[in-house]
Design an enzyme around this catalytic site. Structure first.
Site, short mmCIF file in Angstrom:
data_model
loop_
_atom_site.label_atom_id
_atom_site.label_comp_id
_atom_site.label_asym_id
_atom_site.label_seq_id
_atom_site.Cartn_x
_atom_site.Cartn_y
_atom_site.Cartn_z
CE LYS A 130 -3.96 4.76 13.69
NZ LYS A 130 -3.52 3.41 14.08
CG ASP A 170 -1.18 3.40 11.40
OD1 ASP A 170 -1.47 2.34 11.98
OD2 ASP A 170 -1.74 3.74 10.35
P1 NAP Z 1 3.81 0.31 6.90
O1 NAP Z 1 5.04 -0.22 7.51
O2 NAP Z 1 3.77 1.71 6.41
O3 NAP Z 1 3.40 -0.69 5.70
C1 NAP Z 1 2.19 -0.58 5.04
C2 NAP Z 1 2.15 -1.60 3.93
O4 NAP Z 1 0.84 -1.60 3.36
C3 NAP Z 1 3.10 -1.28 2.79
O5 NAP Z 1 3.50 -2.47 2.19
C4 NAP Z 1 2.21 -0.47 1.84
O6 NAP Z 1 2.63 -0.49 0.50
C5 NAP Z 1 0.90 -1.20 1.99
N1 NAP Z 1 -0.22 -0.30 1.69
C6 NAP Z 1 -0.49 0.89 2.26
N2 NAP Z 1 -1.58 1.45 1.71
C7 NAP Z 1 -2.00 0.58 0.78
C8 NAP Z 1 -3.07 0.57 -0.15
N3 NAP Z 1 -3.95 1.58 -0.19
N4 NAP Z 1 -3.21 -0.52 -0.97
C9 NAP Z 1 -2.32 -1.56 -0.91
N5 NAP Z 1 -1.28 -1.59 -0.06
C10 NAP Z 1 -1.12 -0.55 0.76
O7 NAP Z 1 2.55 0.19 7.90
P2 NAP Z 1 2.29 -0.89 9.03
O8 NAP Z 1 2.73 -0.28 10.32
O9 NAP Z 1 2.83 -2.20 8.61
O10 NAP Z 1 0.70 -0.91 9.08
C11 NAP Z 1 -0.07 -1.79 8.25
C12 NAP Z 1 -1.47 -1.93 8.82
O11 NAP Z 1 -1.40 -2.43 10.17
C13 NAP Z 1 -2.29 -0.64 8.93
O12 NAP Z 1 -3.66 -0.95 8.76
C14 NAP Z 1 -2.05 -0.21 10.36
O13 NAP Z 1 -3.08 0.65 10.85
C15 NAP Z 1 -2.08 -1.56 11.06
N6 NAP Z 1 -1.45 -1.62 12.37
C16 NAP Z 1 -0.14 -1.28 12.52
C17 NAP Z 1 0.43 -1.38 13.78
C18 NAP Z 1 1.89 -1.11 13.99
O14 NAP Z 1 2.36 -1.37 15.12
N7 NAP Z 1 2.64 -0.65 13.02
C19 NAP Z 1 -0.35 -1.77 14.88
C20 NAP Z 1 -1.69 -2.13 14.68
C21 NAP Z 1 -2.22 -2.05 13.42
P3 NAP Z 1 3.40 0.77 -0.14
O15 NAP Z 1 4.81 0.63 0.31
O16 NAP Z 1 3.20 0.62 -1.60
O17 NAP Z 1 2.72 2.01 0.41
#
Ligand code: NAP
Length: 451
Positions: A130, A170
């Site tokens: 990561k 991510d």
């Molecule tokens: P993303 O598109 O950047 O979206 C993140 C979302 O979470 C946004 O709505 C953001 O709100 C919110 N957020 C971030 N930090 C926050 C906080 N401290 N408190 C409350 N809300 C918060 O990211 P994503 O790819 O969807 O990833 C979301 C989660 O899934 C993470 O834990 C990531 O590690 C996990 N994940 C992602 C993938 C993938 O393929 N993308 C795969 C496995 C796991 P704001 O807009 O206000 O920042």
């Protein structure tokens, strides 16, 4: 004579805490896994002799570096970047890059640790890693984002490669950022290779990679419900986040006949009692991705919805819940509220969104609870398929990939059941995922001797 690591659980955790001071997220992730692994390895001397648990809780390496860039006003800015290469026992390091002000070495070590077991569960040959930076993309211009990504890659490129370490996106890193980083990698190395996943379709990306994590989390949820002879038709769902994972989870819930009541961001959550339809979800996707807007603005566009500032959505009564925003966003008290309101199943889209107290509440209540390392593995699984397509220099069709994703999620469910079946119709998915992921990595490590 070999020194065996027959220490008790508390001694083991004391050592982890001592060696990783000020790294609470990493300690929490190790504890969650070790709670299950301790029992499993109790009578397996080979793991003890090889000190496997001690070794698996130590990253192969942590690379930390300075990232300098210039903002639009000509000011020099300095950020810290990292790549945690946790374990490559079963394949090249693989895991996303996160750009967020909350990124620390502890957060990335926890994510790389979790990723190692998640990747093993997919059945694909991928190790765990990561990376990221404490860079806040919010409010930055496209040019600033580009300059930051280029500077980040100017150091990172020497540590990664298609057979070494293959990062992805991510939080804060989507298709745009992957594009800038891939462009810089290609420019520096003069190589066009599958060094990043989540690429655009025109330049080596895979169909359904964008959708895979959210869709996969819902496929896993459907597999869990099916063990009770149930499905998603007519079920109400509470989802946190409004990014990649949350919006695609919402989309799949709607496709399978469920009703999504909430989405959120770091400002608060929106409750739409009429449900988020596909049109509304498309609006959220465009609003958050292209317009870089806030979820609160949803209420101006759609009547009947309410915004709850600074709050998480776990108090809204629902049948199923999908935390899809970030780590430790669902605490013990939230878990109690969900259970008291009749929630039957929780599928984690985010990584470690439920804190340890919450995990214990769900386990004690014996509801269907899928930890992220099992339920959100669909994204990295399709990343693994993107790597295969890049190596073969070809692109598979959408229906082939959809089927592969479904099969992989179903395979992960089988593994969880194999190691987590507690009898009496209860499957401990946390235990099943921890043991299933651990066993594969640990057995590979045994084969390599002391390295
Ligand atoms: P993303 O598109 O950047 O979206 C993140 C979302 O979470 C946004 O709505 C953001 O709100 C919110 N957020 C971030 N930090 C926050 C906080 N401290 N408190 C409350 N809300 C918060 O990211 P994503 O790819 O969807 O990833 C979301 C989660 O899934 C993470 O834990 C990531 O590690 C996990 N994940 C992602 C993938 C993938 O393929 N993308 C795969 C496995 C796991 P704001 O807009 O206000 O920042």
């Amino acid at each position: 004579m070999a020194v065996s690591d027959h220490v008790d659980f508390n001694q083991f955790m004391d050592g982890v805490k001592r060696r990783n001071p000020h790294q609470p997220e990493f300690v929490q992730a190790v504890q969650e896994v070790a709670e299950d692994i301790f029992d499993f390895i109790q009578d397996k001397e080979a793991y003890h002799e090889a000190q496997i648990l001690r070794r698996i809780a130590e990253p192969d390496r942590v690379i930390s570096f300075r990232v300098c860039w210039e903002d639009d006003n000509g000011n020099v800015r300095v950020q810290r970047g990292w790549r945690v290469q946790n374990n490559n026992a079963i394949g090249p390091y693989k895991g996303g890059i996160r750009f967020h002000p909350s990124v620390t070495e502890s957060v990335l070590k926890f994510l790389a640790f979790e990723q190692t077991f998640k990747n093993a569960l997919t059945g694909l040959p991928m190790g765990g890693g990561k990376g990221g930076a404490n860079f806040n993309p919010k409010g930055k211009s496209t040019r600033e984002i580009m300059r930051f990504c280029q500077s980040f890659m100017t150091e990172l490129y020497r540590h990664i490669g298609a057979d070494t370490d293959v990062p992805a996106g991510d939080i804060g890193v989507g298709g745009r950022e992957i594009g800038y980083m891939f462009g810089q990698y290609k420019r520096i190395t003069n190589r066009f290779e599958g060094v990043l996943t989540g690429k655009g379709l025109e330049w080596g990306g895979s169909l359904i990679r964008t959708e895979a994590t959210g869709y996969g989390a819902v496929y896993f949820l459907a597999e869990m419900l099916a063990t009770k002879g149930d499905d998603l038709v007519g079920k109400t769902a509470v989802i946190s986040g409004s990014g990649n994972v949350a919006t695609h989870a919402a989309e799949k819930i709607v496709q399978l006949g469920g009703k999504v009541l909430t989405l959120s961001d770091s400002g608060g959550f929106v409750h739409d009692p009429d449900g988020f339809t596909q049109d509304k979800i498309d609006w959220v996707k465009a609003h958050k991705t292209h317009r870089r807007g806030r979820i609160s603005e949803y209420c101006d566009a759609f009547k009947g919805a309410t915004f709850h500032e600074g709050k998480t959505p776990w108090g809204v009564a629902c049948d199923v819940a999908l935390p899809c925003a970030t780590q430790n966003e669902l605490l013990g008290e939230d878990a109690k509220t969900l259970v008291a309101n009749g929630c039957k199943a929780v599928s984690e889209g985010a990584n470690m969104p439920t804190d340890l107290a919450g995990v214990h509440v769900f386990k004690n209540a014996k509801i269907l609870f899928a930890p992220g390392k099992a339920s959100n593995a669909g994204g990295v699984a399709v990343s693994g398929l993107e790597m295969s397509q890049n190596s073969e220099r070809r692109a598979w069709k959408e229906d082939e990939l959809q089927q592969m994703l479904k099969d992989i999620m179903s395979g992960i469910h089988d593994t969880c059941r194999q190691y987590g079946d507690q009898g009496g119709g209860y499957i401990d998915y946390v235990k099943g995922a921890n043991i299933g992921g651990f066993k594969k990595v640990a057995d590979a490590m045994l084969a390599f001797g002391v390295v």
